[in-house]
Motif scaffolding. Structure first.
Motif, mmCIF file in Angstrom:
data_model
loop_
_atom_site.group_PDB
_atom_site.id
_atom_site.type_symbol
_atom_site.label_atom_id
_atom_site.label_comp_id
_atom_site.label_asym_id
_atom_site.label_seq_id
_atom_site.Cartn_x
_atom_site.Cartn_y
_atom_site.Cartn_z
ATOM 1 N N ALA A 149 0.846 -1.188 0.000
ATOM 2 C CA ALA A 149 0.000 0.000 0.000
ATOM 3 C C ALA A 149 0.884 1.242 0.000
ATOM 4 N N ASP A 150 0.267 2.395 -0.274
ATOM 5 C CA ASP A 150 1.003 3.659 -0.345
ATOM 6 C C ASP A 150 0.448 4.660 0.653
ATOM 7 N N ARG A 151 1.324 5.557 1.116
ATOM 8 C CA ARG A 151 0.921 6.597 2.055
ATOM 9 C C ARG A 151 0.750 7.934 1.328
ATOM 10 N N LEU A 152 -0.268 8.665 1.709
ATOM 11 C CA LEU A 152 -0.590 9.929 1.065
ATOM 12 C C LEU A 152 0.591 10.891 1.074
ATOM 13 N N ASP A 153 1.238 11.056 2.217
ATOM 14 C CA ASP A 153 2.339 12.020 2.303
ATOM 15 C C ASP A 153 3.493 11.637 1.388
ATOM 16 N N ALA A 154 3.787 10.346 1.297
ATOM 17 C CA ALA A 154 4.875 9.908 0.432
ATOM 18 C C ALA A 154 4.537 10.165 -1.037
ATOM 19 N N LEU A 155 3.324 9.881 -1.428
ATOM 20 C CA LEU A 155 2.930 10.130 -2.812
ATOM 21 C C LEU A 155 2.860 11.621 -3.110
ATOM 22 N N ARG A 156 2.447 12.404 -2.148
ATOM 23 C CA ARG A 156 2.430 13.859 -2.331
ATOM 24 C C ARG A 156 3.853 14.350 -2.650
ATOM 25 N N ALA A 157 4.833 13.844 -1.894
ATOM 26 C CA ALA A 157 6.227 14.252 -2.118
ATOM 27 C C ALA A 157 6.728 13.763 -3.479
ATOM 28 N N THR A 158 6.366 12.531 -3.845
ATOM 29 C CA THR A 158 6.789 11.997 -5.140
ATOM 30 C C THR A 158 6.216 12.810 -6.287
ATOM 31 N N LEU A 159 4.928 13.126 -6.228
ATOM 32 C CA LEU A 159 4.286 13.889 -7.292
ATOM 33 C C LEU A 159 4.912 15.277 -7.432
ATOM 34 N N ALA A 160 5.250 15.893 -6.315
ATOM 35 C CA ALA A 160 5.923 17.196 -6.380
ATOM 36 C C ALA A 160 7.285 17.061 -7.050
ATOM 37 N N GLY A 161 7.981 15.968 -6.761
ATOM 38 C CA GLY A 161 9.321 15.765 -7.300
ATOM 39 C C GLY A 161 9.361 15.423 -8.777
ATOM 40 N N ILE A 162 8.245 14.959 -9.333
ATOM 41 C CA ILE A 162 8.212 14.593 -10.753
ATOM 42 C C ILE A 162 7.419 15.620 -11.572
ATOM 43 N N ALA A 163 7.257 16.809 -11.013
ATOM 44 C CA ALA A 163 6.620 17.941 -11.699
ATOM 45 C C ALA A 163 5.162 17.678 -12.058
ATOM 46 N N ALA A 164 4.480 16.880 -11.213
ATOM 47 C CA ALA A 164 3.033 16.684 -11.362
ATOM 48 C C ALA A 164 2.412 16.778 -9.978
ATOM 49 N N PRO A 165 2.515 17.956 -9.328
ATOM 50 C CA PRO A 165 2.114 18.081 -7.916
ATOM 51 C C PRO A 165 0.643 17.748 -7.694
ATOM 52 N N LEU A 166 0.377 17.266 -6.478
ATOM 53 C CA LEU A 166 -0.976 16.852 -6.107
ATOM 54 C C LEU A 166 -1.928 18.038 -6.202
ATOM 55 N N HIS A 167 -3.005 17.843 -6.955
ATOM 56 C CA HIS A 167 -4.016 18.881 -7.145
ATOM 57 C C HIS A 167 -5.240 18.618 -6.271
#
Length: 220
Positions: A149-167
């Motif tokens: 499973a995945d954690r929201l905070d970790a995915l939020r950081a990943t999305l920011a790092g790949i130039a597709a930030p959480l909307h």
């Protein structure tokens, strides 16, 4: 009528979602690594009218290798629903998916919520399993497979790092995770359940304990 979108459905399974989007007028590419699933999708597509068939392209391939099949910026929307739990290291795959997006494109993820893994066994009365779930991101899915499973905070950081930030993000299956897929409800009751889940999935604190999370990142 809205704009016709170029959509990539990664790990499309039997193609249910891809066909629904094609029927809505969008151009859809389905990517699936399982030959049996791909065969089912092709059979379903073959029964559609020609106007829908011509809007769908089905490709056998792995979501971790999108760069092999497509050029960067080829899609307006990339869907990756129910796939990340089978990927041991999701960050490189997510970076590849983000590269497929045109500027302003949407990356849609549906993942198992690692911050709520104790909910299903706890509500089912399996308190030992619920306690153990606090210390792991692994779980056994409905197919009997051990996945992650995945954690929201970790995915939020990943999305920011790949130039597709959480909307935006939503909870899915807040109250119905322990309801079997074969349960049939009267139309009126089903409507109430869907309304309840829709509202809870958008509302704190309920969405935070949902079984699944739907995250939407937007490419800068």
């Amino acid at each position: 009528m809205g704009r016709r979108l170029r959509i990539l459905d990664v790990g499309m399974g039997q193609g249910t979602q891809a066909l629904r989007l094609a029927r809505a007028g969008h151009s859809v590419t389905g990517l699936e690594s399982d030959a049996e699933m791909l065969g089912s999708a092709r059979a379903a597509l073959a029964s559609e009218p020609e106007g829908i068939r011509e809007r769908v392209r089905l490709i056998e391939g792995d979501g971790r290798e999108t760069g092999v099949h497509f050029l960067p910026g080829s899609f307006d929307v990339v869907l990756c629903h129910g796939v990340l739990m089978y990927v041991e290291e999701p960050d490189p795959m997510l970076a590849g998916l983000a590269r497929m997006l045109a500027p302003g494109g949407l990356l849609s993820l549906l993942v198992r919520n690692a911050d709520a893994l104790a909910m299903r066994p706890g509500l089912a009365g399996d308190f030992g399993a619920a306690l153990a779930a606090f210390d792991t991101a692994a779980y056994t899915n409905r197919l009997g497979l051990t996945v992650r499973a995945d954690r929201l905070d970790a995915l939020r950081a990943t999305l920011a790092g790949i130039a597709a930030p959480l909307h935006a993000w939503y909870g899915v299956r807040v109250f119905t995770d322990n309801v079997g897929n074969d349960v049939e409800l009267p139309a009126e009751e089903l409507e109430r359940v869907l309304t309840l889940e829709d509202r809870a999935g958008r509302t704190d604190p309920y969405r935070g304990v949902a079984a699944l999370l739907h995250l939407c990142g937007v490419r800068g």
